[in-house]
Write a protein that holds these residues in place. Structure first.
Motif, short mmCIF file in Angstrom:
data_model
loop_
_atom_site.label_atom_id
_atom_site.label_comp_id
_atom_site.label_asym_id
_atom_site.label_seq_id
_atom_site.Cartn_x
_atom_site.Cartn_y
_atom_site.Cartn_z
N GLY A 184 -5.02 -6.39 1.85
CA GLY A 184 -4.06 -7.04 1.02
C GLY A 184 -3.25 -7.99 1.67
N PHE A 185 -2.58 -7.62 2.70
CA PHE A 185 -1.68 -8.43 3.49
C PHE A 185 -2.45 -9.82 3.77
CE2 PHE A 185 0.94 -10.16 6.60
CZ PHE A 185 2.21 -9.28 6.66
N HIS A 190 7.12 -8.00 -1.17
CA HIS A 190 6.65 -7.32 -0.10
C HIS A 190 6.40 -8.28 1.08
CE1 HIS A 190 3.43 -5.80 2.50
NE2 HIS A 190 3.79 -4.61 2.17
N ASP A 202 1.32 -9.70 -7.61
CA ASP A 202 0.70 -8.81 -6.90
C ASP A 202 0.80 -7.42 -6.98
OD1 ASP A 202 0.70 -6.67 -4.80
OD2 ASP A 202 1.52 -8.01 -3.08
N HIS A 258 0.25 -1.91 -6.25
CA HIS A 258 0.76 -0.55 -6.78
C HIS A 258 0.39 -0.24 -8.22
CE1 HIS A 258 2.26 0.64 -2.75
NE2 HIS A 258 2.79 -0.69 -2.81
N SER A 286 -6.03 -0.53 -0.89
CA SER A 286 -5.44 0.50 0.21
C SER A 286 -4.40 1.38 -0.42
CB SER A 286 -4.61 -0.33 1.42
OG SER A 286 -3.75 -0.88 0.79
N LYS A 287 -4.54 1.55 -1.52
CA LYS A 287 -3.62 2.36 -2.59
C LYS A 287 -4.69 3.10 -3.51
CE LYS A 287 -0.54 -0.65 -1.21
NZ LYS A 287 -0.03 -0.59 0.13
#
Ligand SMILES: Cc1ncc(COP(=O)(O)O)c(C=O)c1O
Length: 433
Positions: free
Chosen positions: A114-115, A139, A215, A218, A248-249
Protein backbone atom coordinates in the motif's frame (compact mmCIF):
# COMPACT_ATOMS: atom_id res chain seq x y z
CA UNK A 1 33.38 1.94 10.52
CA UNK A 2 30.49 4.39 10.47
CA UNK A 3 30.86 8.15 10.24
CA UNK A 4 30.94 10.20 13.51
CA UNK A 5 28.05 12.32 12.22
CA UNK A 6 25.93 9.20 11.76
CA UNK A 7 26.94 7.93 15.18
CA UNK A 8 25.85 11.23 16.75
CA UNK A 9 22.54 11.02 14.98
CA UNK A 10 21.89 7.50 16.22
CA UNK A 11 23.28 7.79 19.75
CA UNK A 12 20.63 9.97 21.45
CA UNK A 13 17.80 8.01 19.94
CA UNK A 14 19.28 4.60 20.66
CA UNK A 15 20.07 5.48 24.26
CA UNK A 16 16.40 6.50 24.72
CA UNK A 17 15.30 3.12 23.32
CA UNK A 18 17.79 1.31 25.55
CA UNK A 19 16.55 3.18 28.59
CA UNK A 20 12.95 2.26 27.80
CA UNK A 21 14.00 -1.37 27.34
CA UNK A 22 15.85 -1.40 30.67
CA UNK A 23 12.70 -0.05 32.37
CA UNK A 24 10.59 -2.72 30.64
CA UNK A 25 8.57 -0.04 28.86
CA UNK A 26 9.58 -0.59 25.25
CA UNK A 27 6.52 -1.87 23.36
CA UNK A 28 7.69 -2.22 19.74
CA UNK A 29 9.24 -4.96 17.61
CA UNK A 30 7.98 -7.65 20.00
CA UNK A 31 8.99 -10.97 18.42
CA UNK A 32 5.87 -13.05 17.87
CA UNK A 33 6.73 -16.74 17.73
CA UNK A 34 3.27 -17.93 16.72
CA UNK A 35 -0.10 -16.51 15.76
CA UNK A 36 -3.62 -17.87 15.93
CA UNK A 37 -5.07 -14.61 14.64
CA UNK A 38 -6.87 -13.35 17.73
CA UNK A 39 -4.07 -14.65 19.95
CA UNK A 40 -0.30 -14.59 19.60
CA UNK A 41 2.64 -16.15 21.40
CA UNK A 42 5.41 -13.90 22.69
CA UNK A 43 8.26 -15.28 24.82
CA UNK A 44 6.28 -18.42 25.55
CA UNK A 45 3.15 -16.50 26.68
CA UNK A 46 -0.17 -16.47 24.86
CA UNK A 47 -1.76 -13.03 24.55
CA UNK A 48 -5.03 -11.68 23.15
CA UNK A 49 -4.28 -9.46 20.15
CA UNK A 50 -6.10 -6.13 19.95
CA UNK A 51 -3.60 -4.30 17.78
CA UNK A 52 -4.03 -6.06 14.46
CA UNK A 53 -5.61 -4.69 11.26
CA UNK A 54 -6.71 -8.18 10.24
CA UNK A 55 -10.25 -6.91 10.92
CA UNK A 56 -12.13 -9.87 9.47
CA UNK A 57 -9.75 -12.47 10.91
CA UNK A 58 -9.09 -13.86 7.44
CA UNK A 59 -5.34 -14.35 7.76
CA UNK A 60 -5.89 -17.74 9.40
CA UNK A 61 -8.85 -18.90 7.36
CA UNK A 62 -8.06 -22.41 6.00
CA UNK A 63 -9.53 -21.57 2.56
CA UNK A 64 -7.31 -18.51 2.29
CA UNK A 65 -4.23 -20.44 3.36
CA UNK A 66 -5.02 -23.24 0.90
CA UNK A 67 -5.34 -20.73 -1.98
CA UNK A 68 -2.04 -19.11 -1.05
CA UNK A 69 -0.26 -22.46 -0.81
CA UNK A 70 -1.59 -23.60 -4.16
CA UNK A 71 -0.49 -20.35 -5.83
CA UNK A 72 2.98 -20.68 -4.35
CA UNK A 73 3.25 -24.19 -5.79
CA UNK A 74 2.21 -22.95 -9.22
CA UNK A 75 4.16 -19.67 -9.45
CA UNK A 76 6.91 -20.17 -6.87
CA UNK A 77 7.76 -18.27 -3.72
CA UNK A 78 9.02 -15.06 -5.31
CA UNK A 79 8.17 -13.21 -8.54
CA UNK A 80 11.73 -12.99 -9.90
CA UNK A 81 11.28 -9.41 -11.10
CA UNK A 82 9.01 -6.41 -11.40
CA UNK A 83 5.62 -6.69 -13.05
CA UNK A 84 6.95 -4.58 -15.92
CA UNK A 85 9.51 -7.25 -16.75
CA UNK A 86 9.06 -10.87 -15.80
CA UNK A 87 6.98 -10.74 -12.58
CA UNK A 88 3.54 -10.04 -14.05
CA UNK A 89 1.24 -13.00 -13.39
CA UNK A 90 -2.21 -13.83 -14.70
CA UNK A 91 -3.17 -13.78 -11.01
CA UNK A 92 -2.33 -10.05 -10.77
CA UNK A 93 -4.54 -9.30 -13.73
CA UNK A 94 -7.40 -11.39 -12.36
CA UNK A 95 -6.98 -9.61 -9.04
CA UNK A 96 -7.07 -6.18 -10.70
CA UNK A 97 -10.33 -7.05 -12.42
CA UNK A 98 -11.96 -8.36 -9.25
CA UNK A 99 -10.78 -5.42 -7.14
CA UNK A 100 -12.04 -2.86 -9.64
CA UNK A 101 -15.45 -4.54 -9.65
CA UNK A 102 -15.42 -4.81 -5.85
CA UNK A 103 -14.89 -1.07 -5.27
CA UNK A 104 -17.09 -0.04 -8.22
CA UNK A 105 -14.43 1.21 -10.62
CA UNK A 106 -13.49 0.13 -14.14
CA UNK A 107 -9.80 -0.67 -13.64
CA UNK A 108 -7.20 -1.18 -10.96
CA UNK A 109 -3.40 -1.39 -10.80
CA UNK A 110 -1.80 -3.61 -8.17
CA UNK A 111 1.47 -2.66 -6.45
CA UNK A 112 3.62 -4.63 -4.03
CA UNK A 113 2.45 -2.73 -0.90
CA UNK A 114 0.00 0.00 0.00
CA UNK A 115 2.84 2.35 0.85
CA UNK A 116 4.38 1.88 -2.57
CA UNK A 117 0.98 2.37 -4.21
CA UNK A 118 0.58 5.83 -2.67
CA UNK A 119 4.21 6.73 -3.27
CA UNK A 120 4.29 5.56 -6.89
CA UNK A 121 0.79 6.61 -7.90
CA UNK A 122 0.77 10.12 -6.42
CA UNK A 123 4.27 10.85 -7.73
CA UNK A 124 3.41 9.66 -11.22
CA UNK A 125 -0.01 11.36 -11.42
CA UNK A 126 1.10 14.82 -10.28
CA UNK A 127 3.77 17.31 -11.31
CA UNK A 128 5.43 20.29 -9.61
CA UNK A 129 2.78 22.55 -11.22
CA UNK A 130 -0.08 20.82 -9.42
CA UNK A 131 -1.83 21.36 -6.07
CA UNK A 132 -2.47 18.70 -3.46
CA UNK A 133 -4.98 19.36 -0.69
CA UNK A 134 -3.96 16.98 2.02
CA UNK A 135 -5.73 16.19 5.30
CA UNK A 136 -3.16 16.89 8.01
CA UNK A 137 -3.68 13.43 9.50
CA UNK A 138 -3.10 11.55 6.26
CA UNK A 139 -0.75 8.57 6.31
CA UNK A 140 3.01 8.96 5.84
CA UNK A 141 2.87 7.14 2.48
CA UNK A 142 0.59 9.89 1.14
CA UNK A 143 2.95 12.63 2.31
CA UNK A 144 5.89 10.75 0.79
CA UNK A 145 4.01 10.52 -2.52
CA UNK A 146 3.27 14.25 -2.33
CA UNK A 147 6.93 15.02 -1.67
CA UNK A 148 8.09 12.84 -4.53
CA UNK A 149 5.63 14.53 -6.93
CA UNK A 150 7.03 17.95 -5.93
CA UNK A 151 3.52 19.36 -6.31
CA UNK A 152 2.46 22.16 -3.96
CA UNK A 153 1.05 20.54 -0.81
CA UNK A 154 -1.72 22.49 0.90
CA UNK A 155 -2.65 20.76 4.15
CA UNK A 156 -6.08 21.28 5.64
CA UNK A 157 -7.36 20.73 9.16
CA UNK A 158 -8.30 17.13 9.78
CA UNK A 159 -11.79 16.28 8.45
CA UNK A 160 -12.61 19.99 8.17
CA UNK A 161 -14.13 20.59 4.74
CA UNK A 162 -14.40 24.32 5.43
CA UNK A 163 -10.63 24.46 5.91
CA UNK A 164 -10.13 22.47 2.70
CA UNK A 165 -12.44 24.81 0.77
CA UNK A 166 -10.73 27.97 2.04
CA UNK A 167 -7.24 26.60 1.34
CA UNK A 168 -8.29 25.38 -2.09
CA UNK A 169 -9.74 28.77 -3.06
CA UNK A 170 -6.58 30.59 -1.89
CA UNK A 171 -4.22 28.16 -3.60
CA UNK A 172 -6.23 28.26 -6.87
CA UNK A 173 -6.00 32.05 -6.93
CA UNK A 174 -2.23 31.80 -6.88
CA UNK A 175 -2.03 28.81 -9.18
CA UNK A 176 -5.10 28.67 -11.45
CA UNK A 177 -3.43 26.38 -14.02
CA UNK A 178 -2.28 23.55 -11.75
CA UNK A 179 -4.34 20.39 -11.42
CA UNK A 180 -5.96 20.32 -7.93
CA UNK A 181 -6.30 16.98 -6.11
CA UNK A 182 -7.74 16.42 -2.65
CA UNK A 183 -6.32 13.41 -0.80
CA UNK A 184 -7.98 11.94 2.26
CA UNK A 185 -8.16 8.64 4.05
CA UNK A 186 -11.59 6.99 4.28
CA UNK A 187 -11.06 5.71 7.82
CA UNK A 188 -8.15 7.38 9.58
CA UNK A 189 -5.64 4.86 10.82
CA UNK A 190 -5.04 6.26 14.31
CA UNK A 191 -8.23 8.06 15.36
CA UNK A 192 -10.67 5.76 13.56
CA UNK A 193 -12.44 8.89 12.31
CA UNK A 194 -14.39 8.51 9.07
CA UNK A 195 -13.85 11.20 6.42
CA UNK A 196 -16.92 13.34 5.60
CA UNK A 197 -16.88 12.18 1.97
CA UNK A 198 -20.30 13.55 0.94
CA UNK A 199 -19.16 17.04 1.96
CA UNK A 200 -15.76 16.54 0.36
CA UNK A 201 -17.15 15.54 -3.03
CA UNK A 202 -19.50 18.54 -2.86
CA UNK A 203 -16.40 20.74 -3.28
CA UNK A 204 -16.49 19.66 -6.91
CA UNK A 205 -19.57 21.84 -7.40
CA UNK A 206 -17.55 25.03 -6.95
CA UNK A 207 -14.32 23.45 -8.30
CA UNK A 208 -15.35 21.04 -11.10
CA UNK A 209 -11.69 20.41 -11.97
CA UNK A 210 -10.96 19.06 -8.45
CA UNK A 211 -10.00 15.38 -8.34
CA UNK A 212 -10.60 13.27 -5.23
CA UNK A 213 -8.09 10.58 -4.22
CA UNK A 214 -9.29 8.32 -1.43
CA UNK A 215 -6.89 6.12 0.57
CA UNK A 216 -9.27 3.48 1.91
CA UNK A 217 -6.69 1.26 3.59
CA UNK A 218 -8.83 0.89 6.73
CA UNK A 219 -12.24 1.23 5.10
CA UNK A 220 -11.88 -1.66 2.70
CA UNK A 221 -13.52 -4.85 3.99
CA UNK A 222 -14.96 -2.90 6.89
CA UNK A 223 -17.13 -0.03 5.65
CA UNK A 224 -20.07 -0.04 3.28
CA UNK A 225 -22.20 -2.89 1.90
CA UNK A 226 -20.13 -6.09 1.79
CA UNK A 227 -17.08 -4.13 2.97
CA UNK A 228 -16.77 -2.30 -0.36
CA UNK A 229 -15.32 0.69 1.38
CA UNK A 230 -15.99 4.20 2.58
CA UNK A 231 -17.07 5.63 -0.80
CA UNK A 232 -19.65 2.83 -1.12
CA UNK A 233 -20.74 3.44 2.48
CA UNK A 234 -21.67 7.02 1.56
CA UNK A 235 -22.87 6.16 -1.98
CA UNK A 236 -20.33 8.53 -3.59
CA UNK A 237 -18.13 6.07 -5.50
CA UNK A 238 -18.86 7.79 -8.83
CA UNK A 239 -17.61 11.11 -7.52
CA UNK A 240 -14.36 9.77 -6.09
CA UNK A 241 -11.80 9.71 -8.90
CA UNK A 242 -9.21 7.40 -7.37
CA UNK A 243 -9.68 4.73 -4.75
CA UNK A 244 -6.51 3.37 -3.25
CA UNK A 245 -6.49 0.33 -0.99
CA UNK A 246 -4.09 -2.01 0.71
CA UNK A 247 -4.18 -5.74 1.28
CA UNK A 248 -2.36 -5.50 4.61
CA UNK A 249 -5.52 -4.94 6.67
CA UNK A 250 -8.87 -6.72 6.16
CA UNK A 251 -7.60 -8.49 3.05
CA UNK A 252 -5.06 -10.42 5.13
CA UNK A 253 -2.13 -10.15 2.75
CA UNK A 254 0.46 -7.72 1.40
CA UNK A 255 0.04 -5.42 -1.57
CA UNK A 256 -1.94 -2.39 -2.65
CA UNK A 257 -3.92 -1.02 -5.57
CA UNK A 258 -5.18 2.11 -7.24
CA UNK A 259 -8.61 1.97 -8.90
CA UNK A 260 -10.27 4.44 -11.24
CA UNK A 261 -12.80 4.67 -14.09
CA UNK A 262 -10.14 6.28 -16.26
CA UNK A 263 -8.40 3.33 -17.93
CA UNK A 264 -5.93 5.54 -19.78
CA UNK A 265 -4.74 7.27 -16.66
CA UNK A 266 -4.26 3.92 -14.95
CA UNK A 267 -2.32 2.64 -17.94
CA UNK A 268 -0.13 5.72 -17.58
CA UNK A 269 0.38 4.99 -13.85
CA UNK A 270 1.24 1.38 -14.68
CA UNK A 271 4.09 2.63 -16.90
CA UNK A 272 5.24 5.55 -14.75
CA UNK A 273 4.88 4.48 -11.14
CA UNK A 274 8.51 3.97 -10.10
CA UNK A 275 7.53 1.68 -7.24
CA UNK A 276 5.81 -0.62 -9.74
CA UNK A 277 8.43 -0.53 -12.49
CA UNK A 278 11.52 -0.62 -10.27
CA UNK A 279 10.30 -2.93 -7.50
CA UNK A 280 9.57 -6.64 -7.55
CA UNK A 281 6.00 -7.81 -8.10
CA UNK A 282 3.67 -8.96 -5.36
CA UNK A 283 4.33 -12.70 -4.78
CA UNK A 284 1.67 -15.06 -6.11
CA UNK A 285 0.66 -16.36 -2.68
CA UNK A 286 -0.23 -12.80 -1.61
CA UNK A 287 -2.32 -12.17 -4.71
CA UNK A 288 -4.13 -15.49 -4.29
CA UNK A 289 -4.78 -14.64 -0.63
CA UNK A 290 -6.64 -11.48 -1.60
CA UNK A 291 -8.71 -13.29 -4.23
CA UNK A 292 -9.67 -15.92 -1.66
CA UNK A 293 -10.51 -13.24 0.93
CA UNK A 294 -12.84 -11.50 -1.53
CA UNK A 295 -14.64 -14.80 -2.07
CA UNK A 296 -15.00 -15.55 1.64
CA UNK A 297 -16.26 -12.03 2.26
CA UNK A 298 -18.95 -12.51 -0.33
CA UNK A 299 -19.96 -15.93 1.00
CA UNK A 300 -19.92 -14.90 4.67
CA UNK A 301 -21.33 -11.40 5.16
CA UNK A 302 -21.90 -12.32 8.80
CA UNK A 303 -18.18 -11.70 9.43
CA UNK A 304 -18.72 -8.00 8.88
CA UNK A 305 -21.83 -8.00 11.10
CA UNK A 306 -19.84 -9.66 13.85
CA UNK A 307 -17.02 -7.10 13.55
CA UNK A 308 -19.50 -4.27 14.02
CA UNK A 309 -21.27 -6.07 16.87
CA UNK A 310 -17.98 -6.40 18.78
CA UNK A 311 -16.99 -2.85 17.92
CA UNK A 312 -20.27 -1.45 19.28
CA UNK A 313 -19.94 -3.57 22.41
CA UNK A 314 -16.36 -2.40 22.99
CA UNK A 315 -17.17 1.25 22.33
CA UNK A 316 -20.00 1.17 24.83
CA UNK A 317 -17.82 -0.57 27.42
CA UNK A 318 -15.04 2.00 26.92
CA UNK A 319 -17.59 4.76 27.60
CA UNK A 320 -18.79 2.98 30.75
CA UNK A 321 -15.21 2.61 31.97
CA UNK A 322 -14.74 6.31 31.24
CA UNK A 323 -12.06 5.95 28.57
CA UNK A 324 -11.68 8.83 26.14
CA UNK A 325 -11.99 7.51 22.58
CA UNK A 326 -12.71 10.58 20.47
CA UNK A 327 -14.97 10.54 17.45
CA UNK A 328 -14.14 7.09 16.11
CA UNK A 329 -16.96 5.60 14.10
CA UNK A 330 -15.00 2.61 12.80
CA UNK A 331 -13.50 -0.53 14.36
CA UNK A 332 -10.36 1.43 15.25
CA UNK A 333 -10.97 2.65 18.79
CA UNK A 334 -8.13 4.68 20.27
CA UNK A 335 -7.79 5.19 24.02
CA UNK A 336 -6.40 8.61 24.73
CA UNK A 337 -3.48 8.60 27.16
CA UNK A 338 -1.48 11.79 26.56
CA UNK A 339 2.16 11.51 27.64
CA UNK A 340 4.16 9.02 25.57
CA UNK A 341 5.78 7.34 28.58
CA UNK A 342 2.43 6.85 30.27
CA UNK A 343 1.20 5.11 27.10
CA UNK A 344 4.24 2.81 27.23
CA UNK A 345 3.52 1.94 30.87
CA UNK A 346 -0.17 1.26 30.15
CA UNK A 347 0.73 -0.94 27.17
CA UNK A 348 3.25 -2.87 29.27
CA UNK A 349 0.72 -3.44 32.04
CA UNK A 350 -1.81 -4.71 29.53
CA UNK A 351 0.91 -6.96 28.13
CA UNK A 352 1.60 -8.32 31.62
CA UNK A 353 -2.12 -9.07 31.93
CA UNK A 354 -2.03 -10.98 28.62
CA UNK A 355 -3.24 -8.32 26.20
CA UNK A 356 -1.20 -7.31 23.14
CA UNK A 357 -2.12 -3.65 22.55
CA UNK A 358 0.05 -0.98 21.01
CA UNK A 359 0.70 2.62 21.89
CA UNK A 360 0.74 5.10 19.01
CA UNK A 361 3.03 8.04 19.67
CA UNK A 362 4.50 10.93 17.67
CA UNK A 363 4.81 11.10 14.68
CA UNK A 364 1.83 8.74 14.20
CA UNK A 365 -0.13 11.16 16.42
CA UNK A 366 0.80 14.66 17.63
CA UNK A 367 3.35 14.93 20.48
CA UNK A 368 1.99 14.28 23.98
CA UNK A 369 -1.23 12.94 22.52
CA UNK A 370 -0.31 9.29 22.65
CA UNK A 371 -3.07 6.72 22.40
CA UNK A 372 -3.44 3.00 22.84
CA UNK A 373 -4.82 2.08 19.45
CA UNK A 374 -7.25 -0.81 19.82
CA UNK A 375 -9.05 -2.72 17.08
CA UNK A 376 -11.05 -5.91 17.44
CA UNK A 377 -11.43 -8.67 14.88
CA UNK A 378 -14.62 -10.41 13.82
CA UNK A 379 -13.05 -13.69 15.01
CA UNK A 380 -12.60 -12.55 18.63
CA UNK A 381 -14.81 -14.64 20.89
CA UNK A 382 -17.12 -13.06 23.47
CA UNK A 383 -14.84 -14.47 26.15
CA UNK A 384 -11.78 -12.81 24.65
CA UNK A 385 -13.62 -9.50 24.38
CA UNK A 386 -14.79 -9.70 28.00
CA UNK A 387 -11.26 -10.53 29.16
CA UNK A 388 -9.86 -7.52 27.28
CA UNK A 389 -12.50 -5.23 28.80
CA UNK A 390 -11.77 -6.53 32.31
CA UNK A 391 -8.06 -5.83 31.87
CA UNK A 392 -8.69 -2.40 30.39
CA UNK A 393 -10.90 -1.50 33.32
CA UNK A 394 -8.23 -2.62 35.77
CA UNK A 395 -5.50 -0.60 34.09
CA UNK A 396 -7.80 2.40 33.57
CA UNK A 397 -8.63 2.47 37.28
CA UNK A 398 -4.98 2.23 38.28
CA UNK A 399 -3.92 5.04 35.96
CA UNK A 400 -7.10 7.08 36.42
CA UNK A 401 -7.67 7.06 32.69
CA UNK A 402 -11.33 7.91 33.30
CA UNK A 403 -10.13 11.24 34.67
CA UNK A 404 -8.45 12.17 31.40
CA UNK A 405 -9.54 15.71 30.81
CA UNK A 406 -11.30 15.99 27.45
CA UNK A 407 -10.26 19.61 27.43
CA UNK A 408 -6.60 18.66 26.99
CA UNK A 409 -7.27 16.33 24.13
CA UNK A 410 -7.06 18.51 21.03
CA UNK A 411 -6.39 15.50 18.78
CA UNK A 412 -9.98 14.51 19.42
CA UNK A 413 -11.71 17.84 19.59
CA UNK A 414 -13.67 19.35 16.76
CA UNK A 415 -13.47 22.86 18.18
CA UNK A 416 -9.72 22.69 18.34
CA UNK A 417 -9.47 21.54 14.76
CA UNK A 418 -11.61 24.45 13.69
CA UNK A 419 -9.47 27.00 15.52
CA UNK A 420 -6.38 25.56 13.83
CA UNK A 421 -8.04 26.29 10.49
CA UNK A 422 -7.81 29.98 11.17
CA UNK A 423 -4.15 29.77 12.14
CA UNK A 424 -1.36 30.08 9.60
CA UNK A 425 0.00 26.69 10.68
CA UNK A 426 0.04 24.52 7.61
CA UNK A 427 2.65 22.02 8.72
CA UNK A 428 1.59 18.57 7.62
CA UNK A 429 1.09 16.73 10.92
CA UNK A 430 1.36 13.34 9.25
CA UNK A 431 4.47 14.29 7.35
CA UNK A 432 6.63 12.10 9.50
CA UNK A 433 4.14 9.34 10.20
C1 LIG B 1 -3.97 4.86 5.56
C2 LIG B 1 -2.86 3.95 5.13
N1 LIG B 1 -2.40 4.05 3.87
C3 LIG B 1 -1.41 3.25 3.43
C4 LIG B 1 -0.82 2.32 4.24
C5 LIG B 1 0.29 1.47 3.73
O1 LIG B 1 -0.16 0.19 3.47
P1 LIG B 1 0.80 -1.09 3.45
O2 LIG B 1 0.86 -1.61 4.84
O3 LIG B 1 0.12 -2.01 2.51
O4 LIG B 1 2.12 -0.64 2.94
C6 LIG B 1 -1.29 2.16 5.55
C7 LIG B 1 -0.69 1.14 6.43
O5 LIG B 1 -0.21 1.36 7.48
C8 LIG B 1 -2.32 3.01 6.02
O6 LIG B 1 -2.76 2.93 7.27
Amino acid sequence: MSHPKLEDRARTFVSYVQELRAQQKYPYFRPISRSWGTEVEVAGRRLIMIGSNDYLGLSHDPRVIAAATQAMRRWGSGPGGSRFLCGNMTLHEELEEKLAAFVGKKKAVVHVTGFSTNLGAIASLLTPHDLILCDRENHASIFEGCKASRAQVVPFVHNDVGSAARNLAKARQKNPQGLPVLITEGVFSMSGDVAPLPEIVRLKKSHPELLIYLDDAHGLGVMGPGGRGTAAHFGVTDQVDFIMGTFSKALASIGGFLASDDSEVLEYVRHHSKTLIFSAAQPACNAATVLACLEVMEQEPERLDRLWEITRRARQAYREIGLVSGNSSSPIIPIFIGEEEKAFVVAQELFDLGIFALPAVFPAVPRRQAVIRTAFMSTHTDRQVERVLECLEKVARKHRLHQTDQAIVPFFREADSRSLAASPDTTPAGAGK
